[in-house]
Structures are given as structure tokens and as C-alpha cells.
Design a protein around this motif. Structure first.
Motif, PDB file in Angstrom:
ATOM      1  N   ALA A 129       0.829  -1.205   0.000  1.00  0.00           N
ATOM      2  CA  ALA A 129       0.000   0.000   0.000  1.00  0.00           C
ATOM      3  C   ALA A 129       0.865   1.256   0.000  1.00  0.00           C
ATOM      4  N   TRP A 130       1.971   1.218   0.749  1.00  0.00           N
ATOM      5  CA  TRP A 130       2.867   2.382   0.774  1.00  0.00           C
ATOM      6  C   TRP A 130       3.492   2.635  -0.593  1.00  0.00           C
ATOM      7  N   GLN A 131       3.664   1.585  -1.383  1.00  0.00           N
ATOM      8  CA  GLN A 131       4.215   1.787  -2.727  1.00  0.00           C
ATOM      9  C   GLN A 131       3.342   2.718  -3.563  1.00  0.00           C
ATOM     10  N   SER A 132       2.051   2.715  -3.296  1.00  0.00           N
ATOM     11  CA  SER A 132       1.132   3.522  -4.100  1.00  0.00           C
ATOM     12  C   SER A 132       1.285   5.017  -3.838  1.00  0.00           C
ATOM     13  N   VAL A 133       1.955   5.397  -2.754  1.00  0.00           N
ATOM     14  CA  VAL A 133       2.134   6.820  -2.434  1.00  0.00           C
ATOM     15  C   VAL A 133       3.605   7.205  -2.388  1.00  0.00           C
TER      16      VAL A 133
END
Length: 430
Positions: A129-133
């Protein structure tokens, strides 16, 4: 002091006051209180109420850091934020979606939160999920809500047909899905209705299940579009359902998701692929006695993998109180609060502890099916691609709409996505 000097001092004081008045959050007040403007895109009644309640709870607990709720709109958020960023009037805390952040992050409008986020929050949300931001070396938002695309089905119609009902453990393949929709069609009724007024995100995100990725980044960071075998599966399936099998309604291709619900309730369509949050509208609008169920989207070479663009909370680079803004985010996204926001929006939280809450794992209204898909969700393919909004609007949307309607073939679709698309993206990578 001369009269001219006094005049210049007065002008300077007035100019400073005007500049401060135009700031998003302004200075700390004489009483020591900070005010932060939080623009929320919550729109469903339950979601708006939950968000406002949490803002009120924060304000009651933190009298020295007051958060002011500002209502925004998904319909115009990109242009509205771009204008406010460039005009120096952006809200301090920005609610958006991860696939809209790249240009704002690279443009210097959002704060890098890498050194500001507390460990509790970073460890609560999975690395994917952190990859998306994450853009470059910075983290420019907190992903907090996400929704898979699922099949909302007429349960009685499925039961009467005798087709195999898929589960997350045993989903349909894309070929099987096509055969099922043919089985469910006939006598003026269709097996599926594809609401593809906005066709790009649905196509790209579902294509991960077939091994598609479309955007390819080289060692130097340059992104190019390549429409390969895995990218063809989903659009080809939709095209053949509409134009060859007649198992998908051609009239819904230009519709939004809500527009298809009356046809689902009336038996015109057996299934509609929709975002998980549409279940709330179905509960509110379905006629008495209508039986419906949530099914996983079909799987391919990539299994049940599916791209998502989580809803995000970011801090404006111009915000003078970044630590206080992040403290509010940490409060808003505590596990129990994240559950409240997820229930209000009928979506899934990104946080591990929140996702494990029993309220999100009940079979009622398909919650259990959604949470079973959570581990298969991946950052949307276009997540970090600069120029994606322009590519989507000017190239991909019209090309896919023409392909799905039968106006162009697969080779022409490939040509437009690759040739025209790469020309657009090249302008953002110089």
C-alpha cells in the motif's frame, strides 16, 4: 521618522497581513491555537458523518490544534487542487486518491512525510500500500481506504441457471466468465453489464489478474507503454461479450455504475462489475425481495491480483504546521477509527489490524468476500506514471471506448495506446 517612511511601513504591514490571510492555515493565533484546514472527499452520508465525528473528537481532545472540515468533491478534485496549489490556497490536509498524486508530488505541492510519520502508522499499513504513495525517494500520502472491483450478481438468476458460483478460493477464469455470461443471456436479457463511462482504471486494474502491466519502466526511470498478451485479455473479453456473444449490454458502455442498478434489479443484467462500495447503494435501492451476492472478479495468469488506487491523505508542502497535521492523520487512522471510516464508505481499510475487525468479515452484504480479496490488491499500474491523467483523458479513454463499441479493432487499439500514448508520456519525462 518621515511621513514617507511611515507610509512605507504601513504598506508593508498591510501587505504582510494580506499574505498571511491567504495562507492555507495561517499563523499560530495569539492564544497559541493552530487551525488546520482538512478537505475531505467523503460523499456518502455515513462516510461524511463518520469523518465529521472524528474531526469533532480530535478538536475536543486537542484544543490547541483545531481542524476545520472542508467538503470537497471527487468530480473536480484534480483541477481544484491544481488551482489551489498554484494559487497558494491549498488545504493543509488533502484527501485524494493515489493515482492522482504523482504530478502533485513531483511538482513540489505535497510534503514528503518520510520523516514525519509515526512508526505505529507505517507498520500498521502493508508495504504494498505504501508503494502507491511513494514517488522517487519520498512518501507523499497515507493510503487508508481501498476497494476491489467485484461482480454484483442476481443470486436467484445464478441459482436458476445452475452455473458454478465462484468464490475467492475457486474463482472463474476469464474464459469461464465469458461462457457463463453467454449461458445467462437470451430473451432480451444479458449475462453482464459493463458500466465503462470511465473505462481506463477498470481495464488496467483488472488486467493485473491476467498478467498485464502496460506501463514498463527502464533502469533510467523512463516509462513506456507496451500493450502485450496479458494486457489484451480483459479488453478482448469485454469486446467479444458486447460485439460477438451479445452477452453484454452495449448500451451500458457509456454509463456509470449507478446507472446499471435499475437493470440489475429488473433482471435485465445478471451481473455488474462494480467497485466494492456500490453495495451501499444496492442495500438502499434494491426492491424488496431482490437477492444479490458479491462474487470475486475473474482470475487469470496473475490469479486474483487486482490494481487499486487507495484513497489517500496528504499534507500540503505549504502547510506551516506539518507535524500537527501528521498528528491528526495518526489520530484519524488509528485502527478503530479506520474501521469507522471503512464502514462509512463501505470500503476496505488498508491497515492490518483494522482489516481484521469482525465487523468487516461478516458474510452479510459480501463483506467477507471483500476482505478475502484484500491480500491480492496491488498498486494500480499507472500509480507513479507522470502524465497519466493526460494519457488517460486524451488517448486511452477514447481508444478503449471505440474498441469496446466495435468501432476499431485490437490492432488499432494497440497502436493508439502505444504510439499516441508514448508521445504524451514523453513530454513529462524530459
Amino acid at each position: 521618522m518621515t511621513r514617507m517612511t511611515r507610509t512605507r511601513m504601513l504598506v508593508g504591514i498591510l501587505a504582510s497581513a494580506l499574505l498571511l490571510a491567504g495562507c492555507s492555515s495561517g499563523p499560530t493565533r495569539d492564544d497559541g491555537r493552530v487551525t488546520l484546514r482538512f478537505q475531505s472527499l467523503a460523499w456518502q452520508q455515513e462516510s461524511v458523518e463518520a469523518t465529521k465525528e472524528l474531526v469533532d473528537e480530535w478538536n475536543a481532545l486537542h484544543p490547541d490544534v483545531r481542524v476545520e472540515y472542508v467538503q470537497g468533491s471527487w468530480d473536480s478534485v484534480h483541477d481544484q487542487l491544481l488551482t489551489s496549489f498554484e494559487g497558494g490556497e491549498a488545504p493543509d490536509i488533502v484527501h485524494d486518491a493515489s493515482d492522482d498524486l504523482a504530478d502533485f508530488a513531483y511538482g513540489g505541492h505535497l510534503a514528503d512525510l518520510t520523516e514525519l510519520l509515526p512508526e505505529r502508522l507505517t507498520s500498521h499499513i502493508p508495504a504494498l500500500a505504501w508503494q502507491s504513495v511513494t514517488f522517487g525517494d519520498g512518501v507523499y500520502g497515507v493510503p487508508f481506504l481501498q476497494e476491489p472491483r467485484v461482480l454484483i450478481a442476481d443470486a436467484a438468476r445464478l441459482r436458476e441457471s445452475g452455473v458454478r458460483v465462484p468464490t475467492p478460493e475457486h474463482p472463474w477464469s476469464w474464459d469461464e466468465f465469458r461462457e457463463v455470461t453467454k449461458e445467462l443471456s437470451g430473451d432480451g436479457r444479458y449475462g453482464v453489464a459493463w458500466p465503462l463511462k470511465e473505462p481506463v482504471s477498470a481495464t488496467l486494474n483488472l488486467s493485473l489478474s491476467a498478467g498485464g502491466r502496460l506501463f514498463h519502466r527502464d533502469a533510467g526511470g523512463k516509462v513506456t507503454v507496451r500493450f502485450e498478451e496479458g494486457d489484451e485479455v480483459v479488453p478482448r473479453t469485454i469486446h467479444e461479450q458486447v460485439n460477438i456473444d451479445r452477452s453484454a449490454s452495449p448500451t451500458t458502455l457509456g454509463s456509470g455504475g449507478s446507472d446499471t442498478l435499475p437493470g440489475l434489479f429488473a433482471g435485465t443484467y445478471a451481473m455488474v462489475p462494480l467497485g466494492f462500495s456500490y453495495r451501499q447503494q444496492i442495500v438502499q435501492q434494491a426492491p424488496e425481495g431482490f437477492e444479490w451476492q458479491v462474487l470475486p472478479a475473474p482470475a487469470g495468469a496473475g490469479g486474483l491480483a487486482q490494481g487499486v488506487s487507495p484513497q489517500t491523505l496528504s499534507v500540503a508542502e505549504d502547510c506551516p504546521h506539518k507535524k500537527e497535521a501528521v498528528a491528526f492523520l495518526d489520530f484519524l487512522l488509528q485502527p478503530r477509527n479506520m474501521v469507522r471510516l471503512a464502514l462509512g464508505d463501505w470500503m476496505l481499510p488498508t491497515g492490518r489490524q483494522a482489516l481484521a475487525d469482525p465487523a468487516l468479515r461478516t458474510p452479510e452484504h459480501g463483506w467477507a468476500t471483500g476482505t478475502a480479496l484484500a491480500a491480492r490488491l496491488r498498486p494500480a499500474p499507472a500509480q507513479s506514471v507522470r502524465g497519466y491523467p493526460e494519457w488517460k483523458d486524451k488517448v486511452a479513454t477514447p481508444a478503449l471506448q471505440e474498441y469496446y463499441s466495435g468501432a476499431i479493432g485490437l490492432d488499432e487499439l494497440r497502436k493508439r495506446l502505444e504510439k499516441d500514448g508514448n508521445l504524451v508520456l514523453a513530454r513529462y519525462q524530459r
